[in-house]
Design a protein around this motif. Structure first.
Motif, PDB file in Angstrom:
ATOM      1  N   GLU A 229       0.871  -1.172   0.000  1.00 57.73           N
ATOM      2  CA  GLU A 229       0.000   0.000   0.000  1.00 57.73           C
ATOM      3  C   GLU A 229       0.914   1.230   0.000  1.00 57.73           C
ATOM      4  O   GLU A 229       1.704   1.434   0.938  1.00 57.73           O
TER       5      GLU A 229
ATOM      6  N   VAL B 266       1.376   5.293  -0.197  1.00 56.37           N
ATOM      7  CA  VAL B 266       0.717   6.579   0.021  1.00 56.37           C
ATOM      8  C   VAL B 266       1.702   7.698  -0.304  1.00 56.37           C
ATOM      9  O   VAL B 266       2.856   7.665   0.130  1.00 56.37           O
TER      10      VAL B 266
ATOM     11  N   ILE C 234      -3.259   7.240  -2.811  1.00 56.70           N
ATOM     12  CA  ILE C 234      -2.911   5.885  -2.411  1.00 56.70           C
ATOM     13  C   ILE C 234      -2.968   4.972  -3.626  1.00 56.70           C
ATOM     14  O   ILE C 234      -3.827   5.138  -4.506  1.00 56.70           O
TER      15      ILE C 234
ATOM     16  N   VAL D 161      -6.496   8.617   5.423  1.00 56.94           N
ATOM     17  CA  VAL D 161      -6.419   7.238   4.953  1.00 56.94           C
ATOM     18  C   VAL D 161      -7.019   6.349   6.040  1.00 56.94           C
ATOM     19  O   VAL D 161      -6.691   6.499   7.217  1.00 56.94           O
TER      20      VAL D 161
ATOM     21  N   LEU E  56      -9.223   8.060   1.977  1.00 56.74           N
ATOM     22  CA  LEU E  56      -8.732   7.074   1.028  1.00 56.74           C
ATOM     23  C   LEU E  56      -8.784   5.690   1.675  1.00 56.74           C
ATOM     24  O   LEU E  56      -8.381   5.519   2.834  1.00 56.74           O
ATOM     25  N   TRP E  57      -9.236   4.705   0.920  1.00 52.38           N
ATOM     26  CA  TRP E  57      -9.312   3.335   1.461  1.00 52.38           C
ATOM     27  C   TRP E  57      -7.945   2.665   1.377  1.00 52.38           C
ATOM     28  O   TRP E  57      -7.210   2.823   0.396  1.00 52.38           O
ATOM     29  N   ILE E  58      -7.603   1.911   2.429  1.00 47.51           N
ATOM     30  CA  ILE E  58      -6.340   1.189   2.472  1.00 47.51           C
ATOM     31  C   ILE E  58      -6.598  -0.276   2.792  1.00 47.51           C
ATOM     32  O   ILE E  58      -7.474  -0.609   3.607  1.00 47.51           O
TER      33      ILE E  58
END
Length: 245
Positions: A70, A72, A99, A155, A163-165
């Motif tokens: 992931e 960022v 991201i 995030v 933002l999706w993680i």
């Protein structure tokens, strides 16, 4: 709030970071990266990379691959141009957060969008919760007013405004006026939180931190941050997983 008396604390001062200078790129590495290796500075839980990159005008990172990470990016000054193999072509500006879930694999490039001005951005890698997911990209512009003496989640795995993680991790920004105090409560008490001082200077517990210093804290449920001067802080909460390399 927690006094941090029983906390596990790891301090990383700004001037102890690894350095890479390639002319077009000047980077400070909080954790082992590239030619910089320190066996005591490999990761903080699921947080694997925190690079403070300055890229000269018109220069950047050519197309290269990633998988199962992931990634960022947080521009601090200047504009960053992004292209990837999933078809995204974007310019990321100060105030934006990006991201990219590398998933089962993709390629991308990052360049300074300006031919003359420097771009300074934080490049942060977090180990994923699930491996080999479909690669994905997302970018949001956040209003700085929403983090003035308060916490702004940028995030998260569970917040449709952020933002999706692909991890049980939370990134939070705050801009604090001098003498302001803010409390942060961890989403999961088994997690740790890595406090990176983007600008200014703060006190966390008994630790006084200046610009680009950082403090990794685990075995706490919450913490208080007091600004010694006007300051900007990034908090990265991650699972305290063991990692083998």
């Amino acid at each position: 709030m927690e006094t941090l008396n029983k906390a596990n604390i790891i301090r990383h001062d700004a001037d102890t970071r690894g350095v890479a200078n390639f002319g077009w790129l000047f980077s400070k590495h909080t954790f082992s990266f590239g030619r910089y290796y320190n066996p005591e500075r490999v990761h903080f839980g699921a947080l694997r990379v925190l690079n403070d990159d300055i890229v000269q005008g018109g220069m950047g990172f050519g197309t290269h691959p990633h998988d199962n990470m992931e990634i960022v990016s947080i521009p601090l000054t200047g504009d960053l141009e992004h292209k990837d193999s999933t078809g995204n072509t974007e310019v990321i500006k100060s105030g934006d957060v990006q991201i990219m879930s590398a998933g089962y694999g993709l390629t991308h490039s990052e360049y300074n969008h300006s031919k003359s001005d420097l771009v300074n951005f934080l490049q942060i890698w977090v180990l994923p919760k699930k491996r080999d997911i479909e690669p994905r990209y997302q970018q949001i512009t956040f209003d700085p007013a929403d983090r003035k003496n308060k916490l702004q989640t940028v995030v998260a795995p569970d917040d449709d405004k952020a933002l999706w993680i692909n991890q049980d991790a939370w990134f939070t920004l705050t801009d604090l006026d001098k003498d302001a105090t803010i409390d942060y409560k961890l989403h999961n008490a088994e997690n740790g939180v890595y406090a990176f001082i983007i600008d200014g200077g703060v006190t966390i517990g008994t630790e006084s931190l200046k610009k680009r210093d950082a403090l990794g804290i685990s075995n706490v449920e919450s913490l208080s941050i007091t600004a010694n001067q006007d300051s900007q802080v990034l908090l990265i909460e991650v699972p305290m997983i063991e990692v083998g390399f």
